[in-house]
Scaffold this active site. Sequence first.
Site, PDB file in Angstrom:
ATOM      1  N   HIS A  97      -0.204  22.511   3.439  1.00 27.69           N
ATOM      2  CA  HIS A  97      -0.056  23.144   4.741  1.00 27.69           C
ATOM      3  C   HIS A  97      -1.408  23.617   5.266  1.00 27.69           C
ATOM      4  O   HIS A  97      -2.378  23.748   4.507  1.00 27.69           O
ATOM      5  CB  HIS A  97       0.911  24.326   4.674  1.00 27.69           C
ATOM      6  CG  HIS A  97       0.435  25.463   3.811  1.00 27.69           C
ATOM      7  ND1 HIS A  97       0.353  25.382   2.438  1.00 27.69           N
ATOM      8  CD2 HIS A  97       0.008  26.723   4.136  1.00 27.69           C
ATOM      9  CE1 HIS A  97      -0.093  26.526   1.953  1.00 27.69           C
ATOM     10  NE2 HIS A  97      -0.322  27.353   2.964  1.00 27.69           N
ATOM     11  N   ASP A  99      -2.557  26.960   7.594  1.00 26.90           N
ATOM     12  CA  ASP A  99      -1.928  28.247   7.850  1.00 26.90           C
ATOM     13  C   ASP A  99      -1.512  28.420   9.314  1.00 26.90           C
ATOM     14  O   ASP A  99      -2.306  28.205  10.239  1.00 26.90           O
ATOM     15  CB  ASP A  99      -2.868  29.393   7.471  1.00 26.90           C
ATOM     16  CG  ASP A  99      -3.008  29.571   5.969  1.00 26.90           C
ATOM     17  OD1 ASP A  99      -2.112  29.113   5.231  1.00 26.90           O
ATOM     18  OD2 ASP A  99      -4.016  30.169   5.539  1.00 26.90           O
ATOM     19  N   HIS A 250      -4.249  23.004   2.443  1.00 22.79           N
ATOM     20  CA  HIS A 250      -4.338  23.481   1.064  1.00 22.79           C
ATOM     21  C   HIS A 250      -2.967  23.543   0.415  1.00 22.79           C
ATOM     22  O   HIS A 250      -1.926  23.477   1.089  1.00 22.79           O
ATOM     23  CB  HIS A 250      -5.051  24.825   0.979  1.00 22.79           C
ATOM     24  CG  HIS A 250      -4.440  25.925   1.789  1.00 22.79           C
ATOM     25  ND1 HIS A 250      -4.589  26.032   3.154  1.00 22.79           N
ATOM     26  CD2 HIS A 250      -3.664  26.985   1.427  1.00 22.79           C
ATOM     27  CE1 HIS A 250      -3.949  27.096   3.601  1.00 22.79           C
ATOM     28  NE2 HIS A 250      -3.367  27.689   2.571  1.00 22.79           N
ATOM     29  N   ARG A 265      -4.813  37.904   1.007  1.00 24.23           N
ATOM     30  CA  ARG A 265      -5.362  37.044   2.055  1.00 24.23           C
ATOM     31  C   ARG A 265      -5.615  37.842   3.324  1.00 24.23           C
ATOM     32  O   ARG A 265      -4.778  38.657   3.729  1.00 24.23           O
ATOM     33  CB  ARG A 265      -4.392  35.894   2.373  1.00 24.23           C
ATOM     34  CG  ARG A 265      -5.022  34.791   3.237  1.00 24.23           C
ATOM     35  CD  ARG A 265      -4.003  33.753   3.636  1.00 24.23           C
ATOM     36  NE  ARG A 265      -3.196  34.194   4.780  1.00 24.23           N
ATOM     37  CZ  ARG A 265      -2.117  33.551   5.218  1.00 24.23           C
ATOM     38  NH1 ARG A 265      -1.692  32.470   4.604  1.00 24.23           N
ATOM     39  NH2 ARG A 265      -1.459  34.006   6.273  1.00 24.23           N
TER      40      ARG A 265
END
Length: 279
Positions: A97, A99, A250, A265
């Site tokens: 995916h 983000d 990623h 994150r």
Amino acid sequence: MTTELDVRPLTPAIGAEIHGIDLRDPLDDDTIAMIRAAWLRHLVVFFPDQRLDEHQQVAFASRFGTLTEAHPVEPASDVDPRVLPIDSRKDRVDFWHTDVTYMARPPMGSMLLGMTVPEVGGDTMWVNTRLAYETLAEPLRDLCDRLVAIHYDPHYAQVIADGGGMWWEGEHVERLLPVAHPVVRVHPETGERNLFVNPQFTVGLSGFDGPQGNGLLKLLYDHMIQPQFLVRYRWRAGALAFWDNRTTMHYGVYDYGESPRLMHRVTLAGDRPAGPVSG
């Protein structure tokens, strides 16, 4: 003033480690500019052996742009609303995916900090979607330049409809609708082109019926995740990854069973993707 960085490429295509910098220290503008240049070149850079708390991670990330809230749907840290805890006890990202592409302005980049990592396993992989675009056959590149993709997440849409929306770019998210992005994105800083579709959030192609669009997307995905476009990073506690969300995908490898894996994150606000063909 720092005159050079210790940048160590990890593969010819993508990824580099940057050594000799303590991210808790105040870094001058020249050092930040060199880090940004290395990031734009290698697409994901890693800083091993850092020991940052949430405030320090936010402070470092803020040198590169405006931070978003943690996530449009997932709950933020209790310490700072811009930090997203990714805890393997409830969150696993074992799928390719990019983000938050289901929003109109997907993030520019993300910084992921390893807090608790498995002794073995739990790596993350990134692919260079710019190189994937450049190595398409020319007729396929030309076709992709003109295509528009639809991005959406039906699970998150239902969570939001049930009252589970969070804040994103200063507004409370109360509804999630499909958004259109170009299949080929022109990078706003480098001017280079890359594929901007991903298996998790891209649900179709505008103007194509289901089987045709899905078949073309599968062709692109199979091409994008070839090993020569990929870096796989072995986490250690304290390592920080900083990736360009505009030109990578990623995948968090789930191969560590019940071992704990906790990451923090933070996300940098992006712009509306632009393609090579206007209108």
